[in-house]
Design an enzyme around this catalytic site. Sequence first.
Site, PDB file in Angstrom:
ATOM      1  N   THR A  97       0.839  -1.291   0.000  1.00  0.00           N
ATOM      2  CA  THR A  97      -0.023  -0.128   0.096  1.00  0.00           C
ATOM      3  C   THR A  97       0.896   1.265   0.161  1.00  0.00           C
ATOM      4  O   THR A  97       2.000   1.427   0.528  1.00  0.00           O
ATOM      5  CB  THR A  97      -1.097   0.159   1.361  1.00  0.00           C
ATOM      6  OG1 THR A  97      -0.144  -0.052   2.322  1.00  0.00           O
ATOM      7  CG2 THR A  97      -2.040  -1.266   1.092  1.00  0.00           C
ATOM      8  N   ASP A  98       0.346   2.325  -0.594  1.00  0.00           N
ATOM      9  CA  ASP A  98       1.177   3.281  -0.953  1.00  0.00           C
ATOM     10  C   ASP A  98       0.957   4.455   0.494  1.00  0.00           C
ATOM     11  O   ASP A  98       0.297   4.078   1.563  1.00  0.00           O
ATOM     12  CB  ASP A  98       0.590   4.294  -2.001  1.00  0.00           C
ATOM     13  CG  ASP A  98       0.938   3.581  -3.254  1.00  0.00           C
ATOM     14  OD1 ASP A  98       1.897   2.717  -3.259  1.00  0.00           O
ATOM     15  OD2 ASP A  98      -0.007   3.661  -4.140  1.00  0.00           O
ATOM     16  N   LYS A  99       1.589   5.442   0.346  1.00  0.00           N
ATOM     17  CA  LYS A  99       1.708   6.523   1.500  1.00  0.00           C
ATOM     18  C   LYS A  99       0.468   7.001   1.856  1.00  0.00           C
ATOM     19  O   LYS A  99      -0.630   7.352   1.154  1.00  0.00           O
ATOM     20  CB  LYS A  99       2.522   7.623   1.483  1.00  0.00           C
ATOM     21  CG  LYS A  99       2.489   8.594   2.284  1.00  0.00           C
ATOM     22  CD  LYS A  99       3.506  10.163   1.835  1.00  0.00           C
ATOM     23  CE  LYS A  99       3.408  11.021   2.912  1.00  0.00           C
ATOM     24  NZ  LYS A  99       4.402  12.086   2.635  1.00  0.00           N
ATOM     25  N   VAL A 108      -2.217   5.133   2.814  1.00  0.00           N
ATOM     26  CA  VAL A 108      -3.263   4.394   2.523  1.00  0.00           C
ATOM     27  C   VAL A 108      -3.492   3.130   3.538  1.00  0.00           C
ATOM     28  O   VAL A 108      -2.585   2.731   4.212  1.00  0.00           O
ATOM     29  CB  VAL A 108      -3.013   3.555   1.317  1.00  0.00           C
ATOM     30  CG1 VAL A 108      -3.981   2.399   0.823  1.00  0.00           C
ATOM     31  CG2 VAL A 108      -2.966   4.351  -0.084  1.00  0.00           C
TER      32      VAL A 108
END
Length: 553
Positions: free
Chosen positions: A157-159, A161
Amino acid sequence: MSEEQNLRPVYDDDQPGEDTYKRGAIYKQTRSRKADYEDGENSEKRQKPNDTDNGPTAVVTDLSNEKKETRSKDKDESVALAVDADGNPIPQEVRLPKRKVAVMIGYCGTGYHGMQYNPPNDTIEKELFEAFVRAGAISKANSTDLKKNGFQRAARTDKGVHAGGNVISLKLIIEDPEVKEKINNELPDQIRVWDISRVNKAFDCRKMCSSRWYEYLLPTYSLIGPKPSTYLYNEIEASKKEIPNVIQDDVESAQFWEAFSTEAESKFTKEELEEIAAFVMPKDSFDENNETYQKSKAFKKLEAEHKRAYRISKERLDRFRSALKQYEGTFNFHNFTLGKDFNDPSAKRFMKQITVSEPFVIGEAKTEWVSIKIHGQSFMLHQIRKMISMATLITRCFSPLERIRQAYGQEKINIPKAPALGLLLEAPVYDGYNTRLQEFGYDPIDFSKYQSEMDTFKMKHIYDKIYLEEVNENVFNAFFSYIDTFNPSYNISQEQQQLKGQELQQPSQAVELVTEDLEQKAPSDPTPSDEKGKKPQRPIFDFLTARGIQLQD
């Protein structure tokens, strides 16, 4: 070398390639390792006697004890070589067996730079790994390298999220029956371990994952049409006059903005409204006590409150649901990610099911939201956020739903990313592999056993933070307002300067992200290029208007 520098991240590229599993490949690798081992032993037998030996009889000796002593010595030296972050030898521990496990986790991504270990940034994996060490699930000798423990993740998952459920696989010491509780005690409240389950040695949580569920939370006011006088509104209306019967009239949005205009006229004089409309935020420092600035700020607050009081109609919600249904099936999503060409086979993805909940009202601000759940086999970078953005824009602009299917074509289209704030990973799914796990005598990987705990966690640490951040930062309001006022013919308009300065005292991440998507070209260039510079990108505004639709046809 510091512990943080020495702690190497495990990237998805570190996975074994397909060639590893071709016929004969594993045998060759095993034979090679065996040969190296045998050469190491035989080299001792082939040594010539030195000058101090008394003839050949010196060679004919029993080397078995000698070998055992050498191996014991080497083992002692290898233990002594294990050092901490300061280079000091780590005291020898009692060696406990490590077991291959699947760890089911949940987390709130606020304050973290994504899931994957990425020094020196704080990440979810960094917190987990350090908690495993402190809880005794990873020995100190293995505490400096993720690869020693076979660390893998099901979904990265990205920043910013979140994840209600995610899975990592690695080798842990799980002899202690209270190891899960000890790990959770070492973790911050916004990261939880739901279960630690034994799996077979060949288990790979990323490759064995058959599909993934994601959730996206969206305030329903995001589906209101563009505000009159904004660039996007004017473009849509002008194209409707040039080419009638392509885009429908949006009566509901017209009534919404007319009601707001009436409310604003009751709060401000005509002269004040003209003054507010002409106000431009200074580029440099300014006096926050400036009278016009304070009036503009009050006007923006009134507009935000009017949006939060909006309640979506059944017809508009059904239209949004129909737009999202256009994604179900196998399609080429090259326009919904970065760095993918139409001819790239990896751009084809399979979306199994997409559902939209009934509207619900949350928080003191009484904002209405909907929950969008997306079940797909796999996803690319930013794909879900771009899918949400496109479906929302199609609904807001009353463009034909078929425009989404046309976005799967060869033409490059610049689709902005919806805010990361509303996105969370619901859970990875292991339907296929769970059958094999049960055949091996292991429990299936199933989050439903912990659904009650997960729902409580999501409400406290994920949903509430999303709702609160939206109220405090006006994230979705800023995102769609910026899109509506963005003029592709030049970099920034007066309305955008107002948005950056008045609506948000500090520009939010939503404005920064949409700027990255939209400001990808020089002011005089009508067709921005993608990041590779290979093919021109069509602006999303042109794609949504009646003029652009006729050009497509």
